[in-house]
Scaffold this motif. Sequence first.
Motif, mmCIF file in Angstrom:
data_model
loop_
_atom_site.group_PDB
_atom_site.id
_atom_site.type_symbol
_atom_site.label_atom_id
_atom_site.label_comp_id
_atom_site.label_asym_id
_atom_site.label_seq_id
_atom_site.Cartn_x
_atom_site.Cartn_y
_atom_site.Cartn_z
ATOM 1 N N PHE A 149 -9.880 4.095 3.425
ATOM 2 C CA PHE A 149 -9.103 3.389 2.532
ATOM 3 C C PHE A 149 -10.323 3.222 1.246
ATOM 4 C CE2 PHE A 149 -8.096 -0.745 0.468
ATOM 5 C CZ PHE A 149 -6.768 -0.201 0.008
ATOM 6 N N SER A 152 -11.221 6.299 -0.623
ATOM 7 C CA SER A 152 -10.199 6.912 -1.677
ATOM 8 C C SER A 152 -10.193 6.397 -3.024
ATOM 9 C CB SER A 152 -8.862 6.627 -1.001
ATOM 10 O OG SER A 152 -8.546 5.171 -1.403
ATOM 11 N N LYS A 154 -8.681 4.158 -4.473
ATOM 12 C CA LYS A 154 -7.417 3.558 -4.757
ATOM 13 C C LYS A 154 -6.806 2.366 -3.800
ATOM 14 C CE LYS A 154 -5.938 8.367 -5.760
ATOM 15 N NZ LYS A 154 -5.079 9.433 -5.727
ATOM 16 N N GLU A 159 -1.108 1.837 -1.886
ATOM 17 C CA GLU A 159 -2.042 2.349 -0.992
ATOM 18 C C GLU A 159 -2.258 1.430 0.452
ATOM 19 O OE1 GLU A 159 -2.282 4.725 -4.634
ATOM 20 O OE2 GLU A 159 -2.331 2.557 -4.563
ATOM 21 N N ARG A 162 0.762 1.935 2.702
ATOM 22 C CA ARG A 162 0.524 3.067 3.541
ATOM 23 C C ARG A 162 -0.553 2.845 4.510
ATOM 24 N NH1 ARG A 162 1.259 6.720 -1.147
ATOM 25 N NH2 ARG A 162 -0.831 6.199 -1.360
#
Length: 178
Positions: A149, A152, A154, A159, A162
């Motif tokens: 995470f 990423s 983001k 996000e 998810r």
Amino acid sequence: MDDKPEQAGLTSSAPLPVSLKQLRLVSQVELTRRLEPVKTLKEDELEMYRVVKDRETGEHYLHFAAFHIHVAGGGVEEEYHHLMPLDHDDVIALALGSPLFVYPEHWTIAYLRNGPDGGFVWYDPDGAANEETEAAETEKFLREQLLEFRASGKYGEEEVRRLLESIDQRLPPLGEPE
């Protein structure tokens, strides 16, 4: 005349003795009342091993006691007691001089150990090892998810959703056993 005791005016209402193995918490008072020493196998200033017998059920246990002085706690003497169930053959073997079931190496089955408030609780070393393994796997999974995470770059609402869904799929629901 019928041979059944209940029908002949006799009743068998006396409760059967309950095995310590069936109790979740056993008080020190109950153990003192029920257990009698059979044979001391080893005793010195640091530890003691002896075979004890439950007067009510006839079951035998290996009693291990460790003694030490808690220096950081003001020199208070502490005692730790453990009771491992023994089967009949083990009792005979120990009485005849077989090597001890040395704690903790040979204590691989569930046993009683003293806890807070003078009570004894069952401890399953195999179950504890499984729990430690599961906890380590869960920790690794969570760490990987969070690192992915973070990598990423983001961090939006979608996000995060998810990420949490991914974690929810892997972990059991709160309050329910796996």
